[in-house]
Design a protein around this motif. Sequence first.
Motif, short mmCIF file in Angstrom:
data_model
loop_
_atom_site.label_atom_id
_atom_site.label_comp_id
_atom_site.label_asym_id
_atom_site.label_seq_id
_atom_site.Cartn_x
_atom_site.Cartn_y
_atom_site.Cartn_z
N ALA A 1 3.08 3.82 -3.54
CA ALA A 1 2.66 3.08 -4.73
C ALA A 1 1.18 2.70 -4.68
N LYS A 2 0.66 2.54 -3.47
CA LYS A 2 -0.77 2.20 -3.33
C LYS A 2 -1.66 3.30 -3.88
N SER B 1 6.46 1.72 -0.90
CA SER B 1 5.35 0.76 -0.98
C SER B 1 4.02 1.44 -0.68
N GLU B 2 4.00 2.32 0.33
CA GLU B 2 2.77 3.03 0.67
C GLU B 2 2.40 4.04 -0.41
N ALA C 1 4.57 6.73 -6.67
CA ALA C 1 5.82 6.43 -5.98
C ALA C 1 6.97 6.90 -6.87
N ALA D 1 12.05 1.93 1.38
CA ALA D 1 11.28 0.90 0.68
C ALA D 1 9.85 0.84 1.22
N GLU D 2 9.73 0.95 2.54
CA GLU D 2 8.40 0.97 3.17
C GLU D 2 7.59 2.17 2.69
#
Length: 242
Positions: free
Chosen positions: A208-209, A205-206, A213, A201-202
């Motif tokens: 997706a920036k 999240s990165e 993702a 998940a972490e």
Amino acid sequence: MTAITDAYFSNLIARLGKLQSALDDPMQQAAAAILEAARHDRRVYVFGTGHSHMLAEEVHYRAGGLAVTVPVLVGSAMLHEGAVISSVYERTQGLVRPVLERYGMQSGDVIIIASNSGVNAAPIEAADYGHEIGAKVIAITSVEYSSAIANGRRRLADVADIVLDNGLPPGDAVIEIEGSGLKVGPVSTAIGVTVLNAIFAEVASELAKAGDAPVYLSANMPGATDVNQRLVKRYRPRNPHL
């Protein structure tokens, strides 16, 4: 709840709470290694024998999971082809290498190896192979368990680049049945999948920036078919289980 079910829930919740703090640094290291691999179009292989193989299946083609993952499934060392013989196979040197060679693991990939006891031949061999081809090796294991039973044998915790110590006692089961001498309620799977999902998940999240993702959707969600088909087309060449 009865006293036993309440004790199991309480024990598991308490362990997860402790690990959230205890594993903060190694989980960040693991996330950074996986993120680096994903950004360079590398793959994250997940391997385990016996019940630990469930961690590999947990992250494979999973709703909310990353498509960069590849499960390493060795039927003879799992349970469905014979539970008793699987224990023999996971202790047999030379079993895993020819399987891993078929997966086409490359330098820059990551291999996550789950082994609660951390001393059997198969996970150690997988770690050695990962190092040989230039992959980052991450272990999910019990340092206490492997320390108690090693008797001079190599431990997964000693050969991995990053160690996620699940903190479990020897034997996995954590609930004592009063007056029986029995312990029940294994927790390594529940803890292992929680740790893995938190790490992925972490990473997602990165990723997706940057707008990329590769996350699967549940097949019953709107738009899932198109999203999942694109991901399968992209990642199938290096994932034989898609």
